[in-house]
Structure formats: structure tokens, C-alpha cells
Design an enzyme around this catalytic site. Structure first.
Site, short mmCIF file in Angstrom:
data_model
loop_
_atom_site.label_atom_id
_atom_site.label_comp_id
_atom_site.label_asym_id
_atom_site.label_seq_id
_atom_site.Cartn_x
_atom_site.Cartn_y
_atom_site.Cartn_z
N ARG A 178 4.50 -6.97 8.27
CA ARG A 178 3.69 -5.92 8.88
C ARG A 178 2.22 -6.07 8.49
NH1 ARG A 178 0.10 -2.23 7.66
NH2 ARG A 178 1.25 -1.73 5.76
N ASP A 179 1.92 -5.86 7.22
CA ASP A 179 0.52 -5.91 6.78
C ASP A 179 -0.04 -7.33 6.91
OD1 ASP A 179 -1.87 -5.01 5.80
OD2 ASP A 179 -1.11 -4.34 3.88
N HIS A 227 0.32 -0.21 -3.67
CA HIS A 227 0.05 -1.20 -2.63
C HIS A 227 -1.34 -1.78 -2.92
CE1 HIS A 227 0.07 -2.45 1.80
NE2 HIS A 227 -1.23 -2.46 1.56
N HIS A 269 -4.22 -4.94 -2.74
CA HIS A 269 -4.70 -6.17 -2.14
C HIS A 269 -5.36 -7.00 -3.24
CE1 HIS A 269 -4.37 -5.49 2.36
NE2 HIS A 269 -3.76 -4.46 1.79
N CYS A 318 -8.69 -8.85 5.65
CA CYS A 318 -9.54 -7.79 6.20
C CYS A 318 -10.57 -8.44 7.11
CB CYS A 318 -10.23 -7.07 5.05
SG CYS A 318 -11.53 -5.95 5.56
N ASN A 333 -2.25 -8.64 0.73
CA ASN A 333 -1.63 -8.01 -0.43
C ASN A 333 -1.47 -9.02 -1.56
OD1 ASN A 333 -0.34 -6.67 2.18
ND2 ASN A 333 -0.46 -5.17 0.53
#
Lengths: 320, 320
Positions: free
Chosen positions: A17-18, A213, A215, A246, A255
Site C-alpha cells: 500500500r504505502d 509508522h 519513514h 515522498c 517506510n
């Protein structure tokens, strides 16, 4: 020393997902499923498999239904989907996911830009989602995890006041969240801030499970994990090969990488239940599934230490 | 919170020695000097500028005399050279370095392979170096820093017993070292082991300054720095762009990258005296000085956070 208690930590894979959400290329559904199955086989027990946003907004997740359906067939796997609103939550209920992730930004500006509404409206939607879940008779079967994004900093607003995070965390609990996630969405956290923020959040959310969570944008990902562990956090998001990033920070990682996180947890004597060599093999396959995508992570680059074995045996050696 | 005490940390640049020592290409002397001068201008106050091994063994350091001489002209800079033995130490005395680094491996196998002698012989040489320094009337003017390499693991021997590290640390103090460094030479450390080993060493070395030398081989470099900070260590080696590495781990980074270390220290409210944006400019120049050499480090890749300012002002913002 010799660790005798098997202190357990949940490592949740969010790469699907991320990690994928900003990728221009569509990852074919069979590859996504192979990735999920391989991580499950390596011992991963919770995977955020997709995002239930409208396919026109996020073509990467156009195959959400198929991915969720196949993931649900894997025994013992907690299947999670991100949902942007009540409509997404209703899709999640229909699909039968075990847990849905719903996110509110602590940064007002980020919330406005991300979902085009005020934080208060986002919080009201969370309460509606919980109510809809209960009215559908799914309480106890579907968990609602609520996350605070930009809780450790925001590219628009910079530092975020800890009191704001505390207030939002209380609001999540009040709205009926079953668990709470605190996210360093843009990679601004440092270990000192992590200790401060997670301690403040725990004071508001009490017994609710708490997940971090992080990064690894500026190299502090694992130092932040350690700081969160030190204040009692026992669940972490991570993405295989550290994929993600990003758009405003070219070259930035996503992450914390799942394999580096597992390596550190093992070294600390904390059990994730994940077979690290098997996980590194999945990462190797990821390079074929995502050709041209930069993978991050130091353990894969350097290899495991000579004679590496899982921590329980190592710690025995260290004490002899 | 708001940090009011300016807790100071020494960041020592070792890229010119540890970073360059395995590089096949010779870095031209003017570039080395430009690097040293630029870091000095950015606020770095201690640099290991070269290694005084015989030039036939390490052609990279054939220009040691010129490099030391020019570095000594920089005001307020502590100029350090690595010396392999008494002969190297005598060269260091002649050149007028402020500090010499001398290293013993805690791993017997590593010491044999690295300098072809037993650890005991290496320790005797340290005592001879201290005596020679004193007999030359240089006590108080030249410091002898003694390091324990492979103190947190060894590619030959695997885990190293903490009692062995403790015993070697006591021997360094006994031999007359002015300061002690503890090195994770091959990147095996984890935060738990770091806390254990540095606590054990401090118990033996008492008031002697203690420095930590971490490699970021498996991504735990900064987490290990944080663990060392937590047990009171206030001096760290680092290499700009994380250059260095290990011939047995292709793609592995070298030391913790200087710029990421400075970023974390600043975030923690610890003063290194180094101007981070200026340091990042030096790193940018390093890409031209060392074409084709892979640089590591997350801050340079991702950029500083929006509106970043040094910690003192940030922490004020955080409290408002």
C-alpha cells in the site's frame, strides 16, 4: 545477558500500500499476490494489502477486490486495507477484510490537502465508520485501526505541537478506534521526539494497541523504532526494501525497511516470528517484480553477519 | 520539553582515513586538503587526516606528511593520525600531530590477520608508544588514543564476549592510553549490545574519554549512536557520505555518515558545533573529489526538513 523472555513484536508489511501508492507503474496482480504469499510463508502475520480509494484516483489499487480475496485465503494472516472514508469502509466490510486503516492528519493543512476536509470532519467520519461496522454486525470481526499522520512533523506546518497529537489521539479513542497508529508521514521524527509523542499518546489511548509508522527519510528510522520500543510500543509498520517515499523528496526512502527492522528486532532479542533469510529471498524477488524501482535497506546490501542465527541462539553464545 | 543545557558531543571525521583506506583510486592531495579545510570551516574540530602506515602497504596515504603539515595550520583543529606501531608513532611525533590513534583487535583472529601478531604484543607496543611519547617530552602535547576494534563482533569469530572487551579495555588504560575508542569494525553491533559493552568498558576505563566508532553496515549505525548516547558516550567517529566499507560486504557503507549523525544530534538537542547546511555542501563537493565512489547518507538524499533550523530554535518552537 541472555534474553529468556520471548518479548513479541508485530511487524506489519505496508509495502503493498504505502510502498506502491506513488509508483507510476502498475504492479501486476499476480506479482502482488506472489509477494503477499511469500511474506506470509516467511512468517509475516499482518499485511496492508491495498487501498480502497476509487480506482480513478489510484489506478495502482484498481485490483483491490482480487488482492483482498486471495489474501483472505492465507491462514493466520490479518488482511488490512486502507480506507479514505465511509464509502471505502463499506467496501472493506463487503470484501471481508479483518482490519481497516483510517487516517487523520494532525496537521490541519496536511489533512485539508490530503482529503480536502477539516480534521473534525475526518474524525466525524471515523465515528460513522465505527457505527456502520457495528450496525453491520461486524463488531469483534472487523477491527478499525485509526492513524494519526504527520504526528511527528509536517512538510507544510513543520513541527507539530505534542499537545495537538495528544488531543487528536484522545479523539480517535473517543470515536471508537480499536487501535491507534502514530505516523511520521514525512520522515521528520527523531528518537527524543518519538519518546515524547508516544508517551503522550499512550496516556490518552490507555489499553488500545499502539502502532508506530516510521519513514526512514533521513536515516533515523531504526533509531526511532528503538525509541518507541523503549517506551513500550510493540507494533511497527515497514515496507520490504524500504519502498515508497515522498514526491517532495526525490530519492527519499519509504517506510523503515521490513528486513532491516526484523534484523534489529532479532538482535534486540525481540521475536517478530519472521524468518529473516526467507524474507531476504522475498526482497530479492521484489527486484524482479518491480524492475527499475530503487530498493533500500542495509542488510540486503551488506548481507547477514558471518554465522548469523536468530537471536535466541546468539544470545546463548554471548553469555557463555 | 525545550532543551536548555547545551550538551556537547564531539563528532570526529574519519573519512580521510577509514573512508579512503580501501579505495583503489588515489585521492589527490589538494582534494584531501580542500576536504579538510572545508570541514574545518563548517565547524568540525577533530579530523583523522591520514594513516602512518608504510606507503608501500597503503599508497593512499603516501602523502601523509603533506596532509598533516597543512592540517596543522588550521586553527583549533585537533589533527589525528592512525599509527600501526611504534615506528608509525615516531613518525607521528616528528610530524607534530595532536593525537595518534592506535588500535588493538579484541578478536584474536582479527588482530593476527590485521597486524600479524598476538593481542598481547599489540598491547606491549601501546605501552612502548606511550613511553616513547613521554621520553620525547611530548606528554600533555600529544595524546595517545587507543581503540578496541572488533569489540562488537568479528567476521572471523562472530560474537565477542563482553568480558573479553572489558579485559582489553582495562589493558589499554593500564598501558597508559589517554582516551579509549570502542569500534564496531564490521558493523555487527545492535543497540542492546552497545549499551552492554560501553557500560562494561566505562567501568574499566573510568574518567578516560570514551569514543564510539560505528559502521552503518546493516542500517543500525544511528540506533547504535543513540544507545551509546544513552549510556553517556559523547564522542563519535563518522565519515562524510558514509564512505568506506568492507571488502567482504560489497555495497556496505562505511562509518556512520557525518551528516546524518549531525542531523540526529541536532534533533536530540546535542550540540556538535557543526553547521549542517555547510557540511552538506562539503558532501556535495565530495562527489566531485571522488567521482564514481558511492556515497551514502539519507539527509543528503532527502534534504533537510522544510523550515529546518538548528535544534535550539526548533526546540523553542516545540514548546510554544
Amino acid at each position: 545477558m541472555g534474553t529468556t523472555t520471548a518479548d513479541a513484536v508485530l511487524v506489519r508489511e505496508v509495502g503493498l500500500r504505502d510502498g506502491l501508492q506513488m509508483l507510476a507503474q502498475f504492479m501486476p496482480t499476480p506479482d502482488k499476490l506472489a509477494w503477499i504469499r511469500a511474506e506470509h510463508a516467511a512468517g509475516v502475520r499482518e499485511i496492508e494489502v491495498t487501498s480502497l480509494v476509487p480506482a480513478r484516483l489510484a489506478p495502482q489499487f484498481a485490483d483491490a477486490e482480487a488482492v483482498v480475496r486471495e489474501a483472505l485465503a492465507l491462514p493466520g494472516l490479518c488482511v488490512v486495507a486502507l480506507v479514505p472514508n465511509l464509502r471505502g469502509a463499506e467496501r472493506a466490510f463487503e470484501l471481508g477484510v479483518h482490519k481497516l486503516d483510517y487516517v487523520v492528519s494532525v496537521s490541519r493543512t496536511h489533512n485539508l490537502r490530503n482529503v480536502r476536509r477539516e480534521r473534525e470532519a475526518s474524525l466525524e467520519d471515523l465515528a460513522r465508520i465505527v457505527r456502520a461496522r457495528d450496525e453491520a454486525g461486524l463488531r469483534g470481526r472487523v477491527r478499525v485501526a485509526a492513524g494519526l499522520s504527520t504526528a511527528l512533523g509536517c512538510s507544510y506546518e513543520g513541527r507539530i505541537a505534542v499537545d495537538e497529537v495528544r488531543r487528536c489521539a484522545a479523539a480517535l479513542a473517543e470515536a471508537g478506534a480499536d487501535e491507534v497508529a502514530v505516523a511520521d508521514t514525512v520522515g521528520y521524527a527523531d528518537p527524543k521526539l518519538v519518546a515524547e509523542v508516544f508517551t503522550a499518546v499512550q496516556a490518552e489511548t490507555g489499553a488500545l494497541p499502539l502502532l508506530a509508522h516510521f519513514h526512514d527519510t533521513r536515516g533515523l528510522g531504526l533509531a526511532n523504532v528503538k525509541a518507541a520500543l523503549d517506551v513500550g510500543v510493540r507494533a511497527f509498520d515497514a515496507s520490504l526494501g524500504g519502498i515508497g517515499g515522498c514526491p517532495h523528496a526525490p530519492g527519499a526512502t519509504g517506510n523503515v525497511s521490513t528486513e532491516d527492522l526484523c534484523f534489529m528486532l532479532d538482535a534486540l532479542g525481540l521475536a517478530s516470528g519472521i524468518d529473516l533469510p526467507a524474507l531476504l529471498e522475498v526482497r530479492q524477488r521484489l527486484t524482479q517484480w518491480l524492475p527499475g524501482v530503487a530498493l533500500h535497506g542495509a542488510v540486503a546490501r551488506a548481507g547477514l553477519p558471518t554465522g548469523w542465527r536468530p537471536a535466541s541462539s546468539l544470545h546463548r553464545v554471548a553469555t557463555s
